[in-house]
Design an enzyme around this catalytic site. Structure first.
Site, short mmCIF file in Angstrom:
data_model
loop_
_atom_site.label_atom_id
_atom_site.label_comp_id
_atom_site.label_asym_id
_atom_site.label_seq_id
_atom_site.Cartn_x
_atom_site.Cartn_y
_atom_site.Cartn_z
CG HIS A 1 -1.88 -1.08 1.40
ND1 HIS A 1 -2.15 -1.84 2.51
CD2 HIS A 1 -2.79 -1.41 0.48
CE1 HIS A 1 -3.00 -2.54 2.44
NE2 HIS A 1 -3.61 -2.48 1.13
CE LYS B 1 -14.27 -5.72 2.15
NZ LYS B 1 -13.05 -5.16 1.44
NE ARG C 1 -2.81 -7.21 -4.22
CZ ARG C 1 -3.39 -7.08 -3.24
NH1 ARG C 1 -2.89 -7.59 -2.11
NH2 ARG C 1 -4.80 -6.97 -3.58
CB SER D 1 -4.29 -6.63 4.56
OG SER D 1 -3.72 -5.11 3.95
P1 ADP Z 1 -9.91 -3.55 -0.73
O1 ADP Z 1 -10.21 -4.17 0.81
O2 ADP Z 1 -10.76 -2.42 -0.94
O3 ADP Z 1 -9.34 -4.49 -1.62
P2 ADP Z 1 -6.86 -3.09 0.43
O4 ADP Z 1 -6.72 -2.58 1.82
O5 ADP Z 1 -6.83 -4.77 0.24
O6 ADP Z 1 -8.38 -2.83 0.14
O7 ADP Z 1 -6.17 -2.70 -0.80
C1 ADP Z 1 -6.44 -1.39 -0.99
C2 ADP Z 1 -5.94 -1.29 -2.61
O8 ADP Z 1 -4.37 -1.46 -2.44
C3 ADP Z 1 -6.32 -2.19 -3.62
O9 ADP Z 1 -6.49 -1.48 -4.93
C4 ADP Z 1 -5.35 -3.11 -3.80
O10 ADP Z 1 -5.13 -3.80 -5.06
C5 ADP Z 1 -3.84 -2.45 -3.52
N1 ADP Z 1 -3.05 -3.12 -2.90
C6 ADP Z 1 -2.73 -3.89 -1.85
N2 ADP Z 1 -1.80 -4.60 -1.49
C7 ADP Z 1 -0.97 -4.19 -2.44
C8 ADP Z 1 0.26 -4.42 -3.18
N3 ADP Z 1 1.11 -5.22 -2.27
N4 ADP Z 1 0.81 -3.69 -4.10
C9 ADP Z 1 0.02 -2.86 -4.61
N5 ADP Z 1 -1.08 -2.66 -4.50
C10 ADP Z 1 -1.67 -3.11 -3.46
#
Ligand code: ADP
Length: 164
Positions: free
Chosen positions: A17, A41, A90, A128
């Site tokens: 992130h 969630k 990803r 996460s």
């Molecule tokens: P959500 O529950 O909306 O998917 P996340 O917190 O899991 O929220 O992720 C928020 C954003 O960050 C999403 O667009 C996700 O694809 C991106 N993201 C999460 N991990 C990574 C990573 N390792 N590299 C790039 N983008 C990421």
């Protein structure tokens, strides 16, 4: 002034992130990192805790603001005067859900663009949920999350309680 929002669960924030945040902050004048307030969630960390960890991790970026939102992403983007929604990509597996969401959002708010940023290869497998899984089993996650987040994870799994 070009503003963007970067919405997500951030439960908790990872270096994946943070890489997207830093790169998006370079592209836009103002970036709102927005923690989705969705109790359905059943997150590990409360919105307040997630905001705290994120704020701490982005404090060196002057044009980044961390806050929470609920409801439609496009309405939140409009309220902030944002021209774009930033999302990270990803693997191919992210594509389908992101494509659906971006398509729906462009119907709801044609004036707001969704901007996808590719992950850097070293964090392409970091999410996460996998970080939580490893931490819950006592694994070392300091390569994937800031030190303070790793400490919070260890504390949370030591007490066994979850957030709201
Ligand atoms: P959500 O529950 O909306 O998917 P996340 O917190 O899991 O929220 O992720 C928020 C954003 O960050 C999403 O667009 C996700 O694809 C991106 N993201 C999460 N991990 C990574 C990573 N390792 N590299 C790039 N983008 C990421």
């Amino acid at each position: 002034m070009k503003a963007a929002i970067y919405p997500g669960s951030f439960d908790p924030v990872t270096y994946g992130h943070l890489d997207i945040v830093a790169r998006a902050a370079d592209l836009f004048d103002k970036l709102y990192v927005a923690v989705l307030n969705n109790p359905a969630k059943s997150p590990l960390f409360s919105v307040h805790e997630r905001i705290e960890m994120l704020s701490d991790a982005v404090s060196h970026l002057a044009n980044v603001c961390v806050e929470s939102f609920s409801g439609l992403v496009v309405e939140y983007a409009r309220a902030r005067g944002a021209i774009a929604i930033v999302r990270g990509l990803r693997a191919v597996s992210d594509f389908e859900a992101e494509f659906k969401m971006a398509s729906m959002n462009s119907h709801l708010a044609p004036e707001i663009e969704t901007v996808f940023m590719m992950t850097v290869s070293e964090y392409s497998f970091v999410s996460s949920s996998i970080v939580k899984e490893v931490a819950s089993l006592g694994g070392d996650v300091r390569a994937y999350v800031p030190e303070r987040v790793a400490v919070r994870l260890a504390e949370r799994f030591a007490t066994g309680s979850s957030g709201v």
